[in-house]
Enzyme design. Structure first.
Site, PDB file in Angstrom:
ATOM      1  N   CYS A 117       8.532   4.435   3.141  1.00 53.67           N
ATOM      2  CA  CYS A 117       6.834   3.962   2.897  1.00 53.67           C
ATOM      3  C   CYS A 117       6.750   3.023   3.720  1.00 53.67           C
ATOM      4  CB  CYS A 117       6.654   4.250   1.312  1.00 53.67           C
ATOM      5  SG  CYS A 117       4.833   3.323   1.235  1.00 53.67           S
ATOM      6  N   CYS A 120       4.356   0.399   1.262  1.00 53.73           N
ATOM      7  CA  CYS A 120       4.359  -0.302  -0.011  1.00 53.73           C
ATOM      8  C   CYS A 120       5.929   0.464  -0.502  1.00 53.73           C
ATOM      9  CB  CYS A 120       3.410  -0.216  -1.038  1.00 53.73           C
ATOM     10  SG  CYS A 120       2.703   1.439  -0.922  1.00 53.73           S
ATOM     11  N   SER A 121       5.960   1.207  -1.442  1.00 49.50           N
ATOM     12  CA  SER A 121       7.068   1.865  -1.906  1.00 49.50           C
ATOM     13  C   SER A 121       6.738   3.323  -2.392  1.00 49.50           C
ATOM     14  CB  SER A 121       7.631   0.873  -2.681  1.00 49.50           C
ATOM     15  OG  SER A 121       6.722   0.693  -3.966  1.00 49.50           O
ATOM     16  N   CYS A 122       5.995   4.082  -1.886  1.00 47.53           N
ATOM     17  CA  CYS A 122       5.800   5.192  -2.457  1.00 47.53           C
ATOM     18  C   CYS A 122       6.777   6.050  -2.395  1.00 47.53           C
ATOM     19  CB  CYS A 122       4.496   6.017  -1.575  1.00 47.53           C
ATOM     20  SG  CYS A 122       2.997   5.041  -1.784  1.00 47.53           S
TER      21      CYS A 122
HETATM   22 FE    FE Z   1       3.870   3.034  -0.803  1.00 46.23          FE
END
Ligand code: FE
Length: 216
Positions: A117, A120-122
């Site tokens: 991602c 961000c951190s999906c």
């Molecule tokens: Fe994300």
């Protein structure tokens, strides 16, 4: 402002979130809703505890491993998984927040898939649990796109030059999971035995499944 009409106890906390509560606004709303639902008899406190237990301890890569193992043994399931992953994953009783729009991408001898991602951190929580620290770290997010082969090498994965690497950028809308290739020498393993070979990283694409020897 005159202090007389003001609640002194709360002054120190009054930086834009009101009430002087130790809870954040979201926490306060959750607490209030929980109390109301329990009071009205809509939910059992024990059921709520079970839900929290589930997200803290039970949801993890073993869920994704079950999906992968099923796809390895059942070609019809594999086809459903690749065509529309969310309902196929739900067939195994797996789903929920962060897994509403799942896409499963299949590794082949020609193509290796890597999930990142960049923003961000999906991450697909229902199948993989909480993301590892490196997944959220800027170096991985940047370099997975620029130099995927170099990133894989750092994870100890060396692929033939003829294998193309495809990078998938997860978002809040779409969460990707890799269906790794079934390792050689696994013909005699049952589904549970196969699932034990499926590592978290193999479903992100930064790893490969274990060999039967390595798993022993
Ligand atoms: Fe994300």
């Amino acid at each position: 402002m005159a202090a007389a009409d003001h609640d002194h106890d709360h002054e120190d906390h009054d930086h834009g979130h009101g009430h002087g509560s130790e809870l954040s606004p979201i926490e306060a709303r959750v607490r209030a809703l929980e109390s109301l639902l329990v009071e009205k008899g809509y939910v059992e406190p024990a059921a709520l505890d079970a839900l929290i237990e589930r997200y803290e301890h039970q949801v993890g890569p073993h869920n994704g491993a079950r999906v992968v193992a099923r796809a390895w043994v059942d070609p019809a399931y594999r086809a459903r998984l690749l065509a529309d992953a969310t309902p196929a994953i739900a067939e195994l009783g797996i789903g929920g927040r962060g897994g509403e729009h799942m896409v499963v991408v299949e590794n082949t001898p020609d193509t290796h898939n890597l999930v990142v991602c960049t923003l961000c951190s999906c991450y697909p929580w229902p199948v993989l649990g909480l993301p590892p620290v490196w997944y959220k770290a800027p170096p991985y997010r940047a370099r997975a796109v620029i130099d995927p082969r170099g990133v894989l090498a750092e994870f100890g994965v060396t692929l033939p030059d003829t294998t193309r690497i495809t990078v998938w950028d997860s978002t809040a809308e779409t969460r990707f999971m890799v269906l790794p290739m079934r390792p050689d020498g696994t013909e005699t393993l049952d589904e549970a035995g196969l699932a034990a070979l499926v590592t978290r990283d193999s479903m992100i694409g930064t790893g490969l499944p274990l060999s039967p020897e390595a798993a022993r």
